[in-house]
Design a protein around this motif. Structure first.
Motif, PDB file in Angstrom:
ATOM      1  N   ASP A  31       0.801  -1.227   0.000  1.00  0.00           N
ATOM      2  CA  ASP A  31       0.000   0.000   0.000  1.00  0.00           C
ATOM      3  C   ASP A  31       0.830   1.271   0.000  1.00  0.00           C
ATOM      4  O   ASP A  31       0.286   2.370   0.108  1.00  0.00           O
ATOM      5  CB  ASP A  31      -0.988  -0.005   1.170  1.00  0.00           C
ATOM      6  CG  ASP A  31      -0.289   0.057   2.514  1.00  0.00           C
ATOM      7  OD1 ASP A  31      -0.984   0.172   3.524  1.00  0.00           O
ATOM      8  OD2 ASP A  31       0.960  -0.004   2.550  1.00  0.00           O
ATOM      9  N   TYR A  32       2.139   1.144  -0.127  1.00  0.00           N
ATOM     10  CA  TYR A  32       2.997   2.328  -0.172  1.00  0.00           C
ATOM     11  C   TYR A  32       4.177   1.979  -1.052  1.00  0.00           C
ATOM     12  O   TYR A  32       4.788   0.914  -0.889  1.00  0.00           O
ATOM     13  CB  TYR A  32       3.444   2.677   1.255  1.00  0.00           C
ATOM     14  CG  TYR A  32       4.331   3.882   1.409  1.00  0.00           C
ATOM     15  CD1 TYR A  32       5.463   3.833   2.226  1.00  0.00           C
ATOM     16  CD2 TYR A  32       4.040   5.095   0.784  1.00  0.00           C
ATOM     17  CE1 TYR A  32       6.276   4.946   2.399  1.00  0.00           C
ATOM     18  CE2 TYR A  32       4.853   6.205   0.950  1.00  0.00           C
ATOM     19  CZ  TYR A  32       5.966   6.125   1.766  1.00  0.00           C
ATOM     20  OH  TYR A  32       6.768   7.224   1.949  1.00  0.00           O
ATOM     21  N   LEU A  34       7.745   3.409  -3.262  1.00  0.00           N
ATOM     22  CA  LEU A  34       8.773   4.438  -3.280  1.00  0.00           C
ATOM     23  C   LEU A  34       9.757   4.181  -4.407  1.00  0.00           C
ATOM     24  O   LEU A  34       9.903   3.055  -4.884  1.00  0.00           O
ATOM     25  CB  LEU A  34       9.582   4.453  -1.966  1.00  0.00           C
ATOM     26  CG  LEU A  34       8.841   4.479  -0.651  1.00  0.00           C
ATOM     27  CD1 LEU A  34       8.554   3.062  -0.187  1.00  0.00           C
ATOM     28  CD2 LEU A  34       9.669   5.184   0.408  1.00  0.00           C
ATOM     29  N   SER A  51       1.179   6.654  -2.193  1.00  0.00           N
ATOM     30  CA  SER A  51       0.366   5.698  -1.450  1.00  0.00           C
ATOM     31  C   SER A  51      -0.643   5.066  -2.398  1.00  0.00           C
ATOM     32  O   SER A  51      -0.927   5.596  -3.475  1.00  0.00           O
ATOM     33  CB  SER A  51      -0.354   6.384  -0.293  1.00  0.00           C
ATOM     34  OG  SER A  51      -1.408   7.187  -0.779  1.00  0.00           O
ATOM     35  N   SER A  52      -1.189   3.944  -1.978  1.00  0.00           N
ATOM     36  CA  SER A  52      -2.078   3.181  -2.863  1.00  0.00           C
ATOM     37  C   SER A  52      -3.416   3.872  -3.104  1.00  0.00           C
ATOM     38  O   SER A  52      -4.181   3.450  -3.963  1.00  0.00           O
ATOM     39  CB  SER A  52      -2.309   1.787  -2.294  1.00  0.00           C
ATOM     40  OG  SER A  52      -2.882   1.880  -1.010  1.00  0.00           O
ATOM     41  N   ILE A  53      -3.695   4.940  -2.343  1.00  0.00           N
ATOM     42  CA  ILE A  53      -4.963   5.643  -2.548  1.00  0.00           C
ATOM     43  C   ILE A  53      -4.851   6.682  -3.659  1.00  0.00           C
ATOM     44  O   ILE A  53      -5.833   7.318  -4.024  1.00  0.00           O
ATOM     45  CB  ILE A  53      -5.451   6.316  -1.256  1.00  0.00           C
ATOM     46  CG1 ILE A  53      -4.437   7.351  -0.751  1.00  0.00           C
ATOM     47  CG2 ILE A  53      -5.720   5.265  -0.186  1.00  0.00           C
ATOM     48  CD1 ILE A  53      -4.956   8.147   0.435  1.00  0.00           C
ATOM     49  N   ASN A  99       7.851  -0.062   7.543  1.00  0.00           N
ATOM     50  CA  ASN A  99       9.256   0.044   7.165  1.00  0.00           C
ATOM     51  C   ASN A  99       9.875  -1.254   6.652  1.00  0.00           C
ATOM     52  O   ASN A  99      11.080  -1.310   6.452  1.00  0.00           O
ATOM     53  CB  ASN A  99      10.112   0.561   8.316  1.00  0.00           C
ATOM     54  CG  ASN A  99       9.877   2.033   8.612  1.00  0.00           C
ATOM     55  OD1 ASN A  99      10.407   2.564   9.573  1.00  0.00           O
ATOM     56  ND2 ASN A  99       9.093   2.690   7.779  1.00  0.00           N
ATOM     57  N   PHE A 101      10.374  -2.954   3.671  1.00  0.00           N
ATOM     58  CA  PHE A 101      10.216  -2.701   2.250  1.00  0.00           C
ATOM     59  C   PHE A 101      10.763  -3.837   1.412  1.00  0.00           C
ATOM     60  O   PHE A 101      11.778  -4.440   1.746  1.00  0.00           O
ATOM     61  CB  PHE A 101      10.933  -1.402   1.868  1.00  0.00           C
ATOM     62  CG  PHE A 101      10.286  -0.172   2.452  1.00  0.00           C
ATOM     63  CD1 PHE A 101      10.792   0.414   3.584  1.00  0.00           C
ATOM     64  CD2 PHE A 101       9.162   0.369   1.860  1.00  0.00           C
ATOM     65  CE1 PHE A 101      10.197   1.546   4.135  1.00  0.00           C
ATOM     66  CE2 PHE A 101       8.556   1.500   2.399  1.00  0.00           C
ATOM     67  CZ  PHE A 101       9.081   2.078   3.535  1.00  0.00           C
TER      68      PHE A 101
ATOM     69  N   SER B  33      16.575   0.154  10.588  1.00  0.00           N
ATOM     70  CA  SER B  33      16.393  -1.091   9.844  1.00  0.00           C
ATOM     71  C   SER B  33      17.710  -1.489   9.209  1.00  0.00           C
ATOM     72  O   SER B  33      18.548  -0.634   8.902  1.00  0.00           O
ATOM     73  CB  SER B  33      15.343  -0.903   8.741  1.00  0.00           C
ATOM     74  OG  SER B  33      14.095  -0.528   9.268  1.00  0.00           O
ATOM     75  N   TYR B  35      19.414  -3.836   6.021  1.00  0.00           N
ATOM     76  CA  TYR B  35      19.166  -4.496   4.758  1.00  0.00           C
ATOM     77  C   TYR B  35      20.475  -5.068   4.227  1.00  0.00           C
ATOM     78  O   TYR B  35      21.551  -4.507   4.451  1.00  0.00           O
ATOM     79  CB  TYR B  35      18.599  -3.508   3.723  1.00  0.00           C
ATOM     80  CG  TYR B  35      17.134  -3.182   3.912  1.00  0.00           C
ATOM     81  CD1 TYR B  35      16.728  -2.294   4.907  1.00  0.00           C
ATOM     82  CD2 TYR B  35      16.160  -3.767   3.112  1.00  0.00           C
ATOM     83  CE1 TYR B  35      15.382  -2.003   5.086  1.00  0.00           C
ATOM     84  CE2 TYR B  35      14.818  -3.475   3.290  1.00  0.00           C
ATOM     85  CZ  TYR B  35      14.447  -2.598   4.281  1.00  0.00           C
ATOM     86  OH  TYR B  35      13.112  -2.318   4.459  1.00  0.00           O
ATOM     87  N   GLN B  48      14.241  -4.842  11.760  1.00  0.00           N
ATOM     88  CA  GLN B  48      13.853  -3.503  12.119  1.00  0.00           C
ATOM     89  C   GLN B  48      13.749  -3.386  13.631  1.00  0.00           C
ATOM     90  O   GLN B  48      13.199  -4.281  14.290  1.00  0.00           O
ATOM     91  CB  GLN B  48      12.525  -3.097  11.505  1.00  0.00           C
ATOM     92  CG  GLN B  48      12.221  -1.640  11.774  1.00  0.00           C
ATOM     93  CD  GLN B  48      10.759  -1.314  11.641  1.00  0.00           C
ATOM     94  OE1 GLN B  48       9.900  -2.149  11.886  1.00  0.00           O
ATOM     95  NE2 GLN B  48      10.472  -0.102  11.254  1.00  0.00           N
ATOM     96  N   TYR B 101       2.323   5.495   8.690  1.00  0.00           N
ATOM     97  CA  TYR B 101       2.109   5.377   7.254  1.00  0.00           C
ATOM     98  C   TYR B 101       3.020   6.340   6.508  1.00  0.00           C
ATOM     99  O   TYR B 101       3.318   7.419   6.952  1.00  0.00           O
ATOM    100  CB  TYR B 101       0.641   5.737   6.989  1.00  0.00           C
ATOM    101  CG  TYR B 101       0.108   5.317   5.654  1.00  0.00           C
ATOM    102  CD1 TYR B 101      -0.362   6.261   4.768  1.00  0.00           C
ATOM    103  CD2 TYR B 101       0.049   3.977   5.310  1.00  0.00           C
ATOM    104  CE1 TYR B 101      -0.875   5.879   3.552  1.00  0.00           C
ATOM    105  CE2 TYR B 101      -0.463   3.594   4.091  1.00  0.00           C
ATOM    106  CZ  TYR B 101      -0.926   4.536   3.218  1.00  0.00           C
ATOM    107  OH  TYR B 101      -1.442   4.161   2.008  1.00  0.00           O
ATOM    108  N   ASN B 102       3.473   5.920   5.354  1.00  0.00           N
ATOM    109  CA  ASN B 102       4.214   6.818   4.480  1.00  0.00           C
ATOM    110  C   ASN B 102       5.459   7.405   5.142  1.00  0.00           C
ATOM    111  O   ASN B 102       5.625   8.618   5.226  1.00  0.00           O
ATOM    112  CB  ASN B 102       3.329   7.967   3.994  1.00  0.00           C
ATOM    113  CG  ASN B 102       2.237   7.485   3.066  1.00  0.00           C
ATOM    114  OD1 ASN B 102       2.051   6.285   2.880  1.00  0.00           O
ATOM    115  ND2 ASN B 102       1.505   8.406   2.497  1.00  0.00           N
ATOM    116  N   SER B 103       6.296   6.522   5.625  1.00  0.00           N
ATOM    117  CA  SER B 103       7.533   6.964   6.273  1.00  0.00           C
ATOM    118  C   SER B 103       8.727   6.397   5.520  1.00  0.00           C
ATOM    119  O   SER B 103       9.061   5.222   5.674  1.00  0.00           O
ATOM    120  CB  SER B 103       7.549   6.489   7.725  1.00  0.00           C
ATOM    121  OG  SER B 103       8.733   6.875   8.375  1.00  0.00           O
ATOM    122  N   LEU B 105      12.480   5.449   4.242  1.00  0.00           N
ATOM    123  CA  LEU B 105      13.737   5.115   4.892  1.00  0.00           C
ATOM    124  C   LEU B 105      14.843   6.027   4.380  1.00  0.00           C
ATOM    125  O   LEU B 105      14.881   6.384   3.209  1.00  0.00           O
ATOM    126  CB  LEU B 105      14.122   3.669   4.588  1.00  0.00           C
ATOM    127  CG  LEU B 105      13.211   2.582   5.137  1.00  0.00           C
ATOM    128  CD1 LEU B 105      13.653   1.225   4.611  1.00  0.00           C
ATOM    129  CD2 LEU B 105      13.196   2.602   6.643  1.00  0.00           C
TER     130      LEU B 105
END
Lengths: 113, 116
Positions: A31-32, A34, A51-53, A99, A101, B33, B35, B48, B101-103, B105
């Motif tokens: 849903d997000y 980048l 975002s998915s919206i 977070n 991803f 986090s 990776y 994380q 939401y929408n954070s 990295l």
């Protein structure tokens, strides 16, 4: 299992023209999304997100488009500049995982002066 | 303001050895986090941490462990190194809690680990 795919390992574009980088995903629970840019010997740098919206997000020369029905994401760079030459990664986040991803394998963009 | 800093930048180890990688997040960031990026692949999620607690773990063996300290810095430890552990290890921090939401990295430049 690669849930985020970038099927073009490389792309060359003339300076001033449009660069289009593509990304496909398989998990409808993402849903997000980048895009990150990576220069050699540096970590990935956050570029733009969506975002998915939404189906479009724009920031200067960079626009990201999201087509949820096709599970497809694209990054448009207009106009392309030589400094844009880098590896571009798309990434996606599952809802409520925060977070964590999933990254694609990257597309190396070369902008030719 | 300083970005995410990682040390060392490069490291060469022998199979079977142990390694500790270190990360300092951006000031004010409480989430860290880790990776792993193998050559030719995208970064793959390992761990994380938020507020010193593990909030997520990727598909990595128990040889991989991590912790976060009261100052929000973090360590990644890998035991019994294998040749396949050779990779770029990236640390990233973010401002908001994992549930936000929408954070995005913010990544450091990574530690290049070579196992011989």
């Amino acid at each position: 299992d690669q849930q985020v795919k970038q099927n073009s390992p490389s792309l060359s574009v003339q300076e001033g023209r449009i660069s289009i980088l593509n990304c496909d995903y398989t998990n409808s629970m993402f849903d997000y999304f980048l895009w990150y840019k990576k220069y050699p010997a540096e970590g990935p740098t956050f570029l733009i997100s969506i975002s998915s919206i939404k189906d479009k997000n724009e920031d200067g020369r960079f626009t990201v488009f999201l087509n949820k029905s096709a599970k497809h994401l694209s990054l448009h760079i207009v106009p392309s500049q030589p400094g844009d030459s880098a590896v571009y990664f798309c990434a996606a986040e599952l809802s409520n995982t925060g977070n964590q991803f999933y990254f694609g394998t990257g597309t190396s963009l070369t902008v030719i002066p | 303001d300083a970005g995410v800093t990682q040390s060392p930048t490069h490291l060469i180890k022998t199979r079977g050895q142990h390694v500790t990688l270190r990360c300092s997040p951006i000031s004010g960031h409480k989430s860290v986090s880790w990776y792993q990026q193998v050559l030719g692949q995208g970064p793959q999620f390992i761990f994380q941490y938020y507020e010193k607690e593990e909030r997520g773990r990727g598909n990595f063996p128990d040889r991989f462990s991590a912790r976060q300290f009261p100052n929000y810095s973090s360590e990644l430890n890998v035991n019994a190194l294998l040749l396949g552990d050779s990779a770029l290890y990236l640390c990233a921090s973010s401002l908001f809690p994992p549930s936000s939401y929408n954070s995005p990295l913010h990544f450091g430049n990574g530690t290049r680990l070579t196992v011989t």
